[in-house]
Design a protein around this motif. Structure first.
Motif, short mmCIF file in Angstrom:
data_model
loop_
_atom_site.label_atom_id
_atom_site.label_comp_id
_atom_site.label_asym_id
_atom_site.label_seq_id
_atom_site.Cartn_x
_atom_site.Cartn_y
_atom_site.Cartn_z
N ASP A 217 0.84 -1.21 0.00
CA ASP A 217 0.00 0.00 0.00
C ASP A 217 0.88 1.25 0.00
OD1 ASP A 217 -2.22 -1.61 0.22
OD2 ASP A 217 -2.28 -1.50 2.40
N GLY A 218 0.48 2.26 -0.75
CA GLY A 218 1.10 3.56 -0.61
C GLY A 218 0.59 4.15 0.70
N VAL A 219 1.49 4.59 1.57
CA VAL A 219 1.03 5.05 2.88
C VAL A 219 1.43 6.50 3.14
CG1 VAL A 219 1.00 4.57 5.37
CG2 VAL A 219 1.39 2.70 3.77
N VAL A 220 0.45 7.29 3.55
CA VAL A 220 0.73 8.64 4.02
C VAL A 220 0.28 8.67 5.48
CG1 VAL A 220 0.25 11.10 3.74
CG2 VAL A 220 0.20 9.58 1.74
N VAL A 221 1.15 9.13 6.36
CA VAL A 221 0.79 9.20 7.77
C VAL A 221 0.74 10.66 8.19
CG1 VAL A 221 1.36 8.42 10.09
CG2 VAL A 221 2.15 7.11 8.13
N VAL A 222 -0.38 11.05 8.76
CA VAL A 222 -0.48 12.40 9.31
C VAL A 222 -0.32 12.29 10.82
CG1 VAL A 222 -2.00 14.39 9.61
CG2 VAL A 222 -2.00 13.13 7.45
N VAL A 223 0.59 13.03 11.38
CA VAL A 223 0.83 12.90 12.82
C VAL A 223 0.30 14.11 13.58
CG1 VAL A 223 2.88 11.46 12.62
CG2 VAL A 223 3.13 13.94 12.59
N SER A 224 -0.05 13.87 14.86
CA SER A 224 -0.31 15.02 15.73
C SER A 224 0.81 15.08 16.76
CB SER A 224 -1.70 14.92 16.36
OG SER A 224 -1.71 14.00 17.39
N ALA A 225 0.74 16.03 17.66
CA ALA A 225 1.82 16.19 18.63
C ALA A 225 1.76 15.05 19.65
CB ALA A 225 1.68 17.54 19.31
N MET A 226 2.89 14.73 20.26
CA MET A 226 2.91 13.64 21.23
C MET A 226 2.37 14.12 22.58
SD MET A 226 6.41 11.54 20.51
CE MET A 226 7.56 12.84 20.84
N GLY A 227 1.65 13.22 23.22
CA GLY A 227 1.21 13.44 24.61
C GLY A 227 0.62 14.82 24.83
N VAL B 82 7.29 6.20 2.35
CA VAL B 82 6.16 6.56 3.19
C VAL B 82 6.25 8.07 3.43
CG1 VAL B 82 5.17 6.33 5.50
CG2 VAL B 82 6.10 4.32 4.36
N ALA B 83 5.15 8.77 3.23
CA ALA B 83 5.16 10.21 3.48
C ALA B 83 4.57 10.49 4.87
CB ALA B 83 4.34 10.93 2.41
N ILE B 84 5.30 11.24 5.66
CA ILE B 84 4.81 11.60 7.01
C ILE B 84 4.47 13.10 6.98
CG2 ILE B 84 5.29 11.47 9.47
CD1 ILE B 84 5.99 8.86 8.21
N VAL B 85 3.26 13.43 7.34
CA VAL B 85 2.81 14.81 7.26
C VAL B 85 2.51 15.35 8.66
CG1 VAL B 85 0.96 16.30 6.40
CG2 VAL B 85 1.80 14.42 4.98
N ALA B 86 3.00 16.55 8.94
CA ALA B 86 2.67 17.20 10.21
C ALA B 86 1.23 17.68 10.15
CB ALA B 86 3.61 18.37 10.45
N GLY B 87 0.38 17.13 11.00
CA GLY B 87 -1.02 17.53 11.01
C GLY B 87 -1.21 18.89 11.65
N PHE B 88 -2.46 19.39 11.64
CA PHE B 88 -2.86 20.55 12.45
C PHE B 88 -2.35 21.88 11.91
CE2 PHE B 88 -1.57 22.75 16.67
CZ PHE B 88 -2.82 23.29 16.93
N GLN B 89 -1.56 21.86 10.83
CA GLN B 89 -0.96 23.11 10.37
C GLN B 89 -1.02 23.24 8.86
OE1 GLN B 89 3.59 22.55 10.23
NE2 GLN B 89 2.91 21.31 11.96
N GLY B 90 -0.97 24.48 8.43
CA GLY B 90 -0.94 24.74 7.01
C GLY B 90 -0.20 26.04 6.76
N VAL B 91 -0.42 26.57 5.57
CA VAL B 91 0.25 27.83 5.24
C VAL B 91 -0.78 28.70 4.51
CG1 VAL B 91 1.16 26.96 3.02
CG2 VAL B 91 2.35 28.82 4.21
#
Ligand code: ASP
Ligand code: MG
Length: 379
Positions: free
Chosen positions: A22-32, A118-127
């Motif tokens: 699978d092509g996987v993109v992961v969007v992450v949020s901040a830890m804890g 695998v692409a990891i994207v910082a969630g919660f933010q944009g420009v």
């Protein structure tokens, strides 16, 4: 560190999906608790931080997660690359701390996928269009994930959090709460609007508009979660109560007894609240409920003349398609509360919800009573 342990588990889950082809993109949020800690840090510097600078600060939380996760995945022999919201092409409006996504240009993500990464994207933010870093409001990384899924025409979007799916009530508050296997996006939206915090309201709105199927499950995907889909096969009659929700920390702002110009006063109150980016949960001709948990500027906010704060309340609701059209259900709900000696101060019915305002110390009992009478009794 507990969080680093979790990071490795997430990395293993992602690597397994990638090895599946699978092509996987992961969007992450901040830890804890990172985001809260960053906001607290700003408060120690000044009581009135500029929203632009707050965005510069809090967007860091997700950048920490994205880079660490990328390293962890790479260490498992799977190539990964992380991207900020801006690099991922998340274009938003200019509204710092609660920006809306207006467009997604995922060229760099697509390139990484084409290279087998695998692409990891910082969630919660944009420009924004003038290249300022913006954030999407608390809980906003869900929205990033849905927006990216829509832009990439993904088959589905998994949302992993510290709870293994959506439940018929908050399982920490109502021990008999049942995990829901399959619900519609609209029902999930009703739950979020009622105060459930598993999925972000804006993310659900986005998913409804783009027809994106979601899966909500636990952090490492080890449990079967809840499928939240545009259409579900209807196996239950309309008018079934799906969940009991709680919206706590609501400040009640009301007109003072001496107020002689109610319409103008409410108008100036609403204008002031909107300027202060207060999350308005309910408003009528005499009072407004504001969600305190997500209101950054409450301390600096001054109530306009003719208004006063009556302290906080909690709204406990039953939600489900069409439940408000059945007055028997309302009577049943009210009786369930009376039977445990709770007299709600206010109640309101819409076609999809029956809501009661109770004092904070009665909320737990109210949720359990409503869950027992409106949900457990039917399962
Ligand atoms: N880290 C952000 C927050 O705590 C966004 C998110 O968790 O979705 O609100
Ligand atoms: Mg978070």
């Amino acid at each position: 560190m507990k969080e680093v342990g979790r990071l490795h588990k997430v990395a293993e889950h992602v690597a397994a999906a990638h090895k599946n082809g699978d092509g996987v993109v992961v969007v992450v949020s901040a830890m804890g608790n990172t985001t809260n800690e960053l906001i607290e840090l700003a408060r120690q510097v000044t009581e009135t931080p500029k929203r632009r600078e707050l965005d510069m600060l809090v967007s860091v939380g997700e950048r920490i997660s994205m880079s660490l996760l990328s390293m962890a995945i790479d260490a498992l022999g799977v190539p990964a690359e992380s991207f900020t919201g801006s690099q991922s092409g998340i274009i938003t409006d200019e509204s710092h701390t609660n920006a809306k996504i207006i467009e997604v240009r995922p060229a760099r993500i697509e390139r990484a996928l084409a290279q087998g990464k695998v692409a990891i994207v910082a969630g919660f933010q944009g420009v924004s269009r003038d290249r300022e870093v913006t954030t999407l409001g608390r809980g906003g990384s869900d929205t990033t994930a849905v927006a990216i899924a829509a832009a990439l025409n993904a088959d589905w979007c998994e949302i992993h959090s510290d709870v293994p799916g959506l439940f018929s009530a908050d399982p920490r508050r109502v021990p008999n709460a049942i995990k829901l296997d399959n619900i519609s996006l609209e029902e999930a939206l009703m739950m979020s609007a009622g105060g459930a915090r598993v999925l972000h309201e804006a993310a659900l709105n986005y998913a409804i508009r783009h027809g994106i199927a979601l899966v909500s499950s636990n952090a490492d995907g080890s449990e079967v979660g809840t499928k939240v889909t545009p259409r579900i096969s209807v196996t239950e009659p309309s008018g079934t109560v799906k969940a009991i929700t709680e919206d706590s920390d609501l400040e009640v702002i009301s007109l003072t007894d001496e107020c002689s110009t109610p319409t103008e006063t409410i108008n100036s109150l609403m204008t002031a609240l909107s300027k202060a980016k207060a999350p308005i949960k309910m408003a009528n001709s005499s009072r407004v409920l504001v969600g305190l948990r997500d209101w950054l500027d409450r301390d600096a906010f001054e109530l306009p003349n003719g208004t006063t704060s009556l302290g906080t309340t909690v709204r406990v609701s039953a939600v489900g398609m069409g439940i408000g059209n059945d007055s028997k259900l309302f009577c049943l709900a009210l009786k369930a509360l009376y039977d445990v000696e709770i007299r709600p101060t206010m109640w309101s019915v819409t076609s999809n919800s029956i809501g009661f305002e109770v004092s904070p110390h009665q909320s737990l009992k109210a949720q359990q009573a409503l869950h027992a009478r409106l949900i457990e009794a039917y399962t």
